[in-house]
Design an enzyme around this catalytic site. Structure first.
Site: not given
Ligand code: AMP
Length: 112
Positions: A6, A100, A98
Site C-alpha cells: 500500500c 509474480h 500480488h
Molecule cells: P511473497 O514472498 O510471495 O509474499 O513475495 C513478496 C515479494 O516482494 C518478494 O519476492 C520480495 O522480494 C518482494 N519485495 C519485498 N519488498 C519489496 C520492495 N520494496 N520492492 C519490490 N519488491 C519487494
C-alpha cells in the site's frame, strides 16, 4: 494499515515501476528470482488470494487482462510464469495480494 505494498502504491516507498493504471501497479521485484521478475498488485488492499471475493474480483480480472501486455513489454516473448503465494505454507511474506511474473530464461519444471 501498515502494508508495504500500500505504501508503494501511495509512493511513500519507491518502486521501479513497469506499468500503472487506476486499478493496478506493476514493478520489478527487489530480489529477483529470475532474469525478469515483476510483481503486479491491485490498488485495493486484498490480503491474499484467500481474500478474493465477488466484491473485489474485478481487480484480479483486470490484472490478468493486463499481464499479457506487461509481459510483452518486458520482453517475455518466449513465455513466463505467474505465481501468487497464499499464506504461511506458501511462504507469503507480504500480506497484500500480488502476482509474480517470472521469465527471461528457461524456468524449472518444478513449482514447489
Ligand atoms: P511473497 O514472498 O510471495 O509474499 O513475495 C513478496 C515479494 O516482494 C518478494 O519476492 C520480495 O522480494 C518482494 N519485495 C519485498 N519488498 C519489496 C520492495 N520494496 N520492492 C519490490 N519488491 C519487494
Amino acid at each position: 494499515m501498515d502494508c508495504l505494498f500500500c505504501k508503494i502504491i501511495e509512493g511513500v516507498i519507491p518502486s521501479n515501476k513497469v506499468y500503472e493504471d487506476d486499478m493496478c501497479l506493476a514493478f520489478y521485484d527487489i530480489a529477483p528470482q529470475a532474469p525478469v521478475h515483476i510483481l503486479v498488485i491491485p490498488k485495493k488492499h486484498i490480503a491474499s488470494a484467500d481474500g478474493i471475493d465477488g466484491g473485489n474480483s474485478k481487480y484480479v480480472a483486470h490484472i490478468f487482462e493486463r499481464i499479457p501486455n506487461i509481459a510483452k513489454e518486458a520482453g517475455l516473448v518466449n513465455g513466463y510464469r505467474v505465481i501468487t503465494n497464499c499464506g504461511a505454507d506458501a511462504c507469503q511474506s507480504v500480506k497484500h495480494l500480488h502476482f509474480h511474473i517470472l521469465g527471461g530464461a528457461q524456468l524449472s519444471e518444478k513449482m514447489a
